[in-house]
Design a protein around this motif. Structure first.
Motif, mmCIF file in Angstrom:
data_model
loop_
_atom_site.group_PDB
_atom_site.id
_atom_site.type_symbol
_atom_site.label_atom_id
_atom_site.label_comp_id
_atom_site.label_asym_id
_atom_site.label_seq_id
_atom_site.Cartn_x
_atom_site.Cartn_y
_atom_site.Cartn_z
ATOM 1 N N SER A 199 52.319 -79.320 -11.640
ATOM 2 C CA SER A 199 52.790 -80.300 -12.278
ATOM 3 C C SER A 199 53.614 -80.007 -13.321
ATOM 4 C CB SER A 199 51.380 -81.016 -12.862
ATOM 5 O OG SER A 199 50.768 -81.631 -12.039
ATOM 6 N N PHE A 200 53.397 -78.765 -13.994
ATOM 7 C CA PHE A 200 54.340 -78.434 -15.164
ATOM 8 C C PHE A 200 55.030 -77.086 -15.140
ATOM 9 C CE2 PHE A 200 50.625 -81.155 -16.568
ATOM 10 C CZ PHE A 200 51.417 -82.022 -17.139
ATOM 11 N N GLY A 201 54.827 -76.479 -13.973
ATOM 12 C CA GLY A 201 55.302 -74.937 -13.769
ATOM 13 C C GLY A 201 54.314 -74.073 -14.510
ATOM 14 N N ARG A 202 54.452 -72.690 -14.225
ATOM 15 C CA ARG A 202 53.285 -71.704 -14.698
ATOM 16 C C ARG A 202 53.562 -71.411 -16.042
ATOM 17 N NH1 ARG A 202 52.284 -66.158 -11.393
ATOM 18 N NH2 ARG A 202 54.364 -65.830 -12.507
ATOM 19 N N PRO A 203 52.818 -71.754 -16.913
ATOM 20 C CA PRO A 203 52.813 -71.415 -18.284
ATOM 21 C C PRO A 203 52.463 -69.979 -18.617
ATOM 22 C CG PRO A 203 50.744 -72.607 -18.106
ATOM 23 C CD PRO A 203 51.325 -72.335 -16.715
ATOM 24 N N VAL A 204 53.213 -69.610 -19.802
ATOM 25 C CA VAL A 204 52.659 -68.260 -20.316
ATOM 26 C C VAL A 204 51.415 -68.401 -20.800
ATOM 27 C CG1 VAL A 204 52.955 -66.604 -22.188
ATOM 28 C CG2 VAL A 204 54.987 -67.605 -20.927
ATOM 29 N N VAL A 205 50.206 -67.511 -20.399
ATOM 30 C CA VAL A 205 48.975 -67.706 -20.678
ATOM 31 C C VAL A 205 48.695 -66.491 -21.941
ATOM 32 C CG1 VAL A 205 46.412 -67.534 -20.163
ATOM 33 C CG2 VAL A 205 48.175 -68.438 -18.612
ATOM 34 N N GLN A 206 48.325 -66.868 -22.895
ATOM 35 C CA GLN A 206 48.042 -66.074 -23.975
ATOM 36 C C GLN A 206 46.584 -65.526 -24.110
ATOM 37 O OE1 GLN A 206 49.792 -67.523 -27.958
ATOM 38 N NE2 GLN A 206 50.086 -69.284 -26.727
ATOM 39 N N GLN A 207 46.233 -64.198 -24.217
ATOM 40 C CA GLN A 207 44.806 -63.877 -24.123
ATOM 41 C C GLN A 207 44.422 -63.075 -25.181
ATOM 42 O OE1 GLN A 207 43.537 -62.340 -20.283
ATOM 43 N NE2 GLN A 207 44.975 -63.360 -19.250
ATOM 44 N N TRP A 208 43.369 -63.038 -25.806
ATOM 45 C CA TRP A 208 42.767 -62.424 -26.994
ATOM 46 C C TRP A 208 41.478 -62.047 -26.479
ATOM 47 C CZ3 TRP A 208 44.504 -67.574 -27.271
ATOM 48 C CH2 TRP A 208 45.866 -67.587 -28.025
ATOM 49 N N THR A 209 41.251 -60.708 -27.030
ATOM 50 C CA THR A 209 39.886 -60.008 -27.330
ATOM 51 C C THR A 209 39.095 -60.724 -28.429
ATOM 52 O OG1 THR A 209 40.563 -58.219 -26.147
ATOM 53 C CG2 THR A 209 38.348 -58.128 -27.373
ATOM 54 N N ALA A 210 37.856 -61.208 -28.127
ATOM 55 C CA ALA A 210 37.114 -61.817 -29.455
ATOM 56 C C ALA A 210 36.619 -60.819 -30.197
ATOM 57 C CB ALA A 210 36.005 -62.739 -28.706
ATOM 58 N N LEU A 211 36.720 -61.187 -31.522
ATOM 59 C CA LEU A 211 36.035 -60.242 -32.419
ATOM 60 C C LEU A 211 34.881 -60.951 -33.143
ATOM 61 C CD1 LEU A 211 39.314 -59.164 -34.537
ATOM 62 C CD2 LEU A 211 38.123 -57.966 -32.955
ATOM 63 N N ALA A 212 34.691 -62.564 -33.217
ATOM 64 C CA ALA A 212 33.737 -63.041 -33.800
ATOM 65 C C ALA A 212 33.603 -64.350 -33.352
ATOM 66 C CB ALA A 212 33.578 -63.195 -35.140
ATOM 67 N N TYR A 213 32.217 -64.920 -33.359
ATOM 68 C CA TYR A 213 31.900 -66.229 -33.002
ATOM 69 C C TYR A 213 30.924 -66.927 -33.790
ATOM 70 C CZ TYR A 213 30.712 -70.488 -30.381
ATOM 71 O OH TYR A 213 30.499 -72.042 -30.094
ATOM 72 N N LEU A 214 31.236 -68.037 -34.525
ATOM 73 C CA LEU A 214 30.015 -68.655 -35.166
ATOM 74 C C LEU A 214 29.947 -70.192 -34.870
ATOM 75 C CD1 LEU A 214 31.163 -66.902 -38.708
ATOM 76 C CD2 LEU A 214 29.265 -66.192 -37.192
ATOM 77 N N ARG A 215 28.719 -70.464 -35.010
ATOM 78 C CA ARG A 215 28.267 -71.962 -34.938
ATOM 79 C C ARG A 215 28.402 -72.476 -36.330
ATOM 80 N NH1 ARG A 215 23.116 -71.695 -31.029
ATOM 81 N NH2 ARG A 215 24.341 -70.886 -29.147
ATOM 82 N N GLY A 216 28.895 -73.702 -36.313
ATOM 83 C CA GLY A 216 29.065 -74.618 -37.688
ATOM 84 C C GLY A 216 27.977 -75.519 -37.724
ATOM 85 N N PRO A 217 27.579 -76.063 -38.907
ATOM 86 C CA PRO A 217 26.751 -77.142 -39.227
ATOM 87 C C PRO A 217 27.028 -78.240 -38.375
ATOM 88 C CG PRO A 217 28.337 -77.095 -41.193
ATOM 89 C CD PRO A 217 28.745 -75.948 -40.114
ATOM 90 N N ARG A 218 28.110 -78.401 -37.508
ATOM 91 C CA ARG A 218 28.007 -79.574 -36.747
ATOM 92 C C ARG A 218 28.277 -79.240 -35.179
ATOM 93 N NH1 ARG A 218 26.072 -83.481 -38.579
ATOM 94 N NH2 ARG A 218 27.262 -84.742 -37.427
ATOM 95 N N PHE A 219 27.643 -78.058 -34.854
ATOM 96 C CA PHE A 219 27.658 -77.592 -33.551
ATOM 97 C C PHE A 219 27.285 -78.571 -32.645
ATOM 98 C CE2 PHE A 219 25.500 -75.271 -30.145
ATOM 99 C CZ PHE A 219 26.854 -74.627 -29.644
ATOM 100 N N GLY A 220 26.222 -79.337 -32.735
ATOM 101 C CA GLY A 220 25.490 -80.251 -31.706
ATOM 102 C C GLY A 220 26.517 -81.588 -31.424
ATOM 103 N N VAL A 221 27.458 -81.739 -32.266
ATOM 104 C CA VAL A 221 28.376 -82.942 -32.153
ATOM 105 C C VAL A 221 29.700 -82.531 -31.390
ATOM 106 C CG1 VAL A 221 29.795 -84.796 -33.437
ATOM 107 C CG2 VAL A 221 27.431 -83.769 -34.368
#
Length: 186
Positions: A87-109
């Protein structure tokens, strides 16, 4: 100590200024649920920027957190990504290694907005950035990732609602969000 390998990924498809963004909204509404149980996917936020809402560009920019490289590769070589490329042509895909992940107070929403902040850092600044990673009221979750090729730090935040965040989140596929490892990843 964390021993897994969470990966972040995003591609940005910038569309013409007069592009009918209803086409993107319909596409997400129709195809978005297809990834709601995709193996290896932690979450995919279907991010959209729309000039009609004050954005400088029309853009479709989904952001992914992958639990596994196999899941990410399966997606990139699978039918869904091939359909996007058709549909749009092959885009450049950016990739990163994760350093951290946190849930916030509105995680369930279900989040409706997102922001991405990219900063250049030296390698010795990364631990300080992770130590200072906080979640404010209204935050669903936040991920911090790095591209070590250019030492760019990415902070991606999902919000329940934040009118100042640049992306509208049209859908959230989150089959493995509960299993994403919390805290810093080293």
């Amino acid at each position: 100590m964390y021993s897994g390998g969470m990966h972040a990924m995003q591609y940005e498809i910038t569309l013409p200024a007069d592009y009918d963004m209803a086409i993107i909204r319909r596409r997400v509404d129709t195809l978005g649920p297809l990834l709601d149980d995709f193996p290896g996917l932690g979450l995919k936020a279907y991010c959209v920027r729309d000039r009609a809402d004050g954005s400088p560009v029309n853009q479709y920019s989904p952001f992914y957190l992958w639990q596994t490289v196999a899941g990410m590769n399966s997606f990139l070589w699978g039918e869904g990504f091939r359909r996007l490329c058709d549909s749009f042509g092959r885009p450049v895909v950016q990739q990163w290694t994760a350093l951290a992940y946190l849930r916030g107070p509105r995680f369930g929403v279900v989040p409706t907005r997102a922001s991405k902040v990219v900063t250049s850092v030296s390698p010795d600044e990364v631990p300080d950035a992770v130590a200072g990673l906080k979640v404010e009221d209204g935050v669903h979750s936040v991920a911090l990732a790095i591209d070590t090729r250019g030492w760019e730090l990415v902070r991606f935040t999902l919000y329940e609602d934040n009118p100042d965040a640049e992306y509208a989140v049209r859908h959230l596929s989150a089959p493995g969000v509960e299993a994403l490892p919390l805290g810093r990843h080293w």
